[in-house]
Design an enzyme around this catalytic site. Structure first.
Site, short mmCIF file in Angstrom:
data_model
loop_
_atom_site.label_atom_id
_atom_site.label_comp_id
_atom_site.label_asym_id
_atom_site.label_seq_id
_atom_site.Cartn_x
_atom_site.Cartn_y
_atom_site.Cartn_z
N SER A 111 42.75 44.45 42.52
CA SER A 111 41.53 45.26 42.54
C SER A 111 40.43 44.95 42.51
O SER A 111 39.91 43.89 42.89
CB SER A 111 41.91 46.82 42.15
OG SER A 111 41.01 47.89 42.30
N ASP A 122 34.43 32.96 47.88
CA ASP A 122 33.88 32.90 49.16
C ASP A 122 32.49 32.50 49.21
O ASP A 122 31.92 31.86 50.31
CB ASP A 122 34.14 34.10 49.95
CG ASP A 122 35.60 34.40 50.39
OD1 ASP A 122 36.19 33.42 50.14
OD2 ASP A 122 35.71 35.55 50.75
N LYS A 136 45.68 44.49 45.79
CA LYS A 136 45.40 45.84 45.82
C LYS A 136 43.87 45.95 46.16
O LYS A 136 43.19 45.76 45.52
CB LYS A 136 45.75 46.31 44.49
CG LYS A 136 45.94 47.95 44.40
CD LYS A 136 44.90 48.54 45.16
CE LYS A 136 44.99 50.31 44.55
NZ LYS A 136 43.79 50.87 45.01
#
Length: 181
Positions: A111, A122, A136
């Site tokens: 999460s 990224d 998740k």
């Protein structure tokens, strides 16, 4: 009872380490306070952010932690519902924490910890080290029912800045490493 979500120290001179055990309302402030304490001992040449076994928590805390390391405007995460435009969370900070960094993840990282790991990876801010995260990445809305119970509906999904859906896929580390128990 306040349980600290951040534990920090020096691995060796100039190399800081912080473990986040969860993402609570104060995680960002607590982490910054610990990093500042480490920097009082001398400039950091590197930093390790340990998110292993971190089950996640508040989206706002994940955004706050991420923007500590990112420049203004860099995307942290986006939320996509079935219809409509995605909601994008850009960094509002201008990070002066520019030391090289490693983020440690494993199958217990879920999460909010995956949001931070995805943002760091990224945006090419640091390397991810460890095992693929849990996966998740769903946004759930809880609807209370008349009998006192509740219904949790998945209403959207989290996507990394590279537009990768986290849910059921997880975040792949840059360097796969098996950590000793």
């Amino acid at each position: 009872i306040k349980i600290p979500s951040v534990k920090a120290g020096m691995v060796e001179k100039g190399i800081g380490y912080a473990r986040l055990t969860g993402f609570v309302q104060t995680s960002g402030k607590d982490l910054l306070k610990e990093i500042n304490k480490l920097q009082e001992k001398g400039p950091l040449k590197g930093f390790i952010l340990d998110l292993r076994g971190n089950p996640g928590g508040l989206l706002t805390a994940a955004v706050e932690v991420s923007q500590m390391f990112l420049q203004r405007g860099q995307t942290i995460v986006s939320i996509k519902e079935r219809e409509g435009e995605p909601t994008v969370f850009p960094s509002k900070g201008n990070s002066n924490l520019d030391f090289p960094m490693i983020v440690m993840i494993d199958g217990g990282s879920a999460s909010a910890s995956e949001i931070v790991a995805g943002a760091i990876k990224d945006n090419k801010r640091g390397l991810l080290l460890g095992r693929k995260s849990f996966g998740k990445g769903s946004v759930q809305t809880v609807l209370p029912l008349q009998d006192g119970s509740a219904l949790a509906l998945t209403t959207a999904y989290y996507y990394t800045p590279a537009d990768i859906k986290i849910h059921k896929k997880g975040i792949e580390p840059d360097l796969e490493v098996e950590f000793p128990k």
